[in-house]
Design a protein around this motif. Sequence first.
Motif, short mmCIF file in Angstrom:
data_model
loop_
_atom_site.label_atom_id
_atom_site.label_comp_id
_atom_site.label_asym_id
_atom_site.label_seq_id
_atom_site.Cartn_x
_atom_site.Cartn_y
_atom_site.Cartn_z
N MET A 1 29.35 120.50 29.51
CA MET A 1 30.37 120.01 30.45
C MET A 1 31.71 120.70 30.18
N ALA A 2 32.38 121.06 31.24
CA ALA A 2 33.67 121.73 31.10
C ALA A 2 34.70 120.76 30.49
N TYR A 3 35.67 121.31 29.81
CA TYR A 3 36.70 120.50 29.19
C TYR A 3 37.68 119.97 30.24
N LEU A 4 37.96 120.86 31.20
CA LEU A 4 38.90 120.48 32.26
C LEU A 4 38.26 120.87 33.59
N THR A 5 38.21 119.93 34.51
CA THR A 5 37.62 120.22 35.82
C THR A 5 38.62 119.89 36.92
N LEU A 6 38.88 120.87 37.77
CA LEU A 6 39.70 120.63 38.96
C LEU A 6 38.76 120.69 40.15
N ASN A 7 38.65 119.56 40.81
CA ASN A 7 37.64 119.41 41.85
C ASN A 7 38.31 119.23 43.21
N GLY A 8 38.36 120.26 44.01
CA GLY A 8 38.94 120.14 45.36
C GLY A 8 40.36 119.60 45.36
N ILE A 9 41.18 120.12 44.43
CA ILE A 9 42.56 119.62 44.30
C ILE A 9 43.45 120.15 45.43
N ASN A 10 44.21 119.26 46.03
CA ASN A 10 45.17 119.62 47.07
C ASN A 10 46.52 119.02 46.74
N LYS A 11 47.58 119.72 47.16
CA LYS A 11 48.91 119.13 47.06
C LYS A 11 49.60 119.22 48.41
N ILE A 12 49.93 118.07 48.93
CA ILE A 12 50.74 118.01 50.15
C ILE A 12 52.03 117.30 49.75
N TYR A 13 53.14 118.03 49.80
CA TYR A 13 54.42 117.44 49.41
C TYR A 13 54.87 116.40 50.44
N PRO A 14 55.76 115.49 50.03
CA PRO A 14 56.20 114.43 50.95
C PRO A 14 56.74 114.97 52.28
N ASN A 15 57.30 116.19 52.26
CA ASN A 15 57.81 116.75 53.53
C ASN A 15 56.69 117.32 54.40
N GLY A 16 55.43 117.16 53.95
CA GLY A 16 54.29 117.61 54.75
C GLY A 16 53.80 118.99 54.39
N PHE A 17 54.51 119.69 53.49
CA PHE A 17 54.10 121.06 53.14
C PHE A 17 52.84 121.05 52.28
N HIS A 18 51.83 121.78 52.73
CA HIS A 18 50.54 121.81 52.03
C HIS A 18 50.57 122.99 51.05
N ALA A 19 50.92 122.72 49.79
CA ALA A 19 51.19 123.79 48.82
C ALA A 19 49.94 124.29 48.11
N VAL A 20 48.94 123.43 47.93
CA VAL A 20 47.71 123.85 47.24
C VAL A 20 46.51 123.33 48.04
N HIS A 21 45.57 124.26 48.30
CA HIS A 21 44.39 123.93 49.12
C HIS A 21 43.12 124.01 48.30
N ASP A 22 42.35 122.93 48.25
CA ASP A 22 40.99 122.93 47.69
C ASP A 22 40.82 123.80 46.45
N PHE A 23 41.56 123.48 45.44
CA PHE A 23 41.54 124.25 44.19
C PHE A 23 40.38 123.77 43.33
N ASN A 24 39.41 124.64 43.09
CA ASN A 24 38.23 124.30 42.27
C ASN A 24 38.18 125.21 41.05
N LEU A 25 38.09 124.60 39.88
CA LEU A 25 38.03 125.41 38.66
C LEU A 25 37.49 124.57 37.51
N GLU A 26 36.64 125.18 36.70
CA GLU A 26 36.18 124.53 35.47
C GLU A 26 36.67 125.35 34.30
N ILE A 27 37.29 124.70 33.35
CA ILE A 27 37.88 125.39 32.20
C ILE A 27 37.19 124.90 30.93
N GLU A 28 36.74 125.83 30.11
CA GLU A 28 36.06 125.48 28.86
C GLU A 28 37.09 125.28 27.75
N LYS A 29 36.71 124.52 26.77
CA LYS A 29 37.60 124.29 25.63
C LYS A 29 37.95 125.63 24.97
#
Length: 358
Positions: A1-29
């Motif tokens: 199992m990966a140490y850190l998993t980012l699964n479909g991460i998105n960031k939409i700022y309060p002003n509506g700006f979509h800064a990060v789209h569907d970020f997927n990544l697995e990071i090993e220790k």
Amino acid sequence: MAYLTLNGINKIYPNGFHAVHDFNLEIEKGEFIVFVGSSGCGKSTTLRMIAGLEDISKGELLINGVRANDIGPREREVAMVFQSYALYPQMTVYDNLAFGLQLQGVDEDEIEVKVQRVAKILGLTDYLDRMPRALSGGQRQRVAVGRAIIRRVGIFLMDEPLSNLDAKQRVTMRAEIAQIHRETGATTIYVTHDQTEAMTLADRIVVMKEGYIQQVGTPYELYFQPANLFVAGFIGEPPMNFIRATVSGGSIRINGRPYDLRGKLGEKAADYEGKDIYFGFRPEAVVLGKQPGAYVMDAKVELTEMLGDNTNVYVDIGDVNAILKVNPHDAPEMDADISFSIPVESTYLFDAETEMVI
Ligand code: ADP
């Protein structure tokens, strides 16, 4: 199992700006991961979501298999070094390093041991009694790194930590960061817009553009197997040359001369009949003169730049321009008519519409 998993991460700022789209990544220790891309592509936002300094709008962050979205920054076992390494100006280096542990109520003897150990790793042992104002930029940066690593957290986050240093200090500190990583083995995520930092430090690089991951790979993979036009142009200095051309009868025409698409490119050429492609080659892949079996091009030299270890030669190939990186001893004169060769295995083709590698 990966140490850190980012699964479909998105960031939409309060002003509506979509800064990060569907970020997927697995990071090993223990991995050293670098997020790289132009300013504003969402690197810091992603890092801050991992740190817990920014809410995750959509998607899931797992640390050691446990959902961390709603865990506060202090409980996440992460430490962060920022661009502006604000040290406490009234405190000695020792106290700057010790402060976080003192707040946690750690025993003074234990703090002493930890401060000495970190100071040794960072070469700060002789500076522990100094005030930050009596340190160089590089030394201050080391204190900032020391404050983060002294806590022995699992994940070490760095946001452009070298951007306040001059060019020479950056090179020194870059090597030191690599060394610290080797010694501590801490899983590290490092944000930079500098491709050299990315290439030299990373186990794996994440290339981002406008909030989207473009490619994840080792420095070797990104350089030799770029997934698309953006990555091919981003990694490498000077950047890869791209010539737009139409495929016709399995050939492309550059400056009126036909070039048969050969090797792996030739196999795909039939699918691209009548379509536009980009023909790509790196400035350092060319050989001056005519080499048998290679793509040979005739060009006029427009400008040369002698940089010491190499010379950049700007050439005009009919209606397109290119940069060639050659040995200064072989550099042609300005205005000279030259031929140069590109080995078939050093060429790339990109779909002009999707910009993906063919
Ligand atoms: P990078 O670190 O790659 O330079 P950032 O993650 O800082 O990029 O920013 C990504 C995008 O999000 C930028 O366009 C930036 O202007 C925007 N952004 C950052 N913070 C905010 C905010 N608080 N509100 C709205 N937009 C933001």
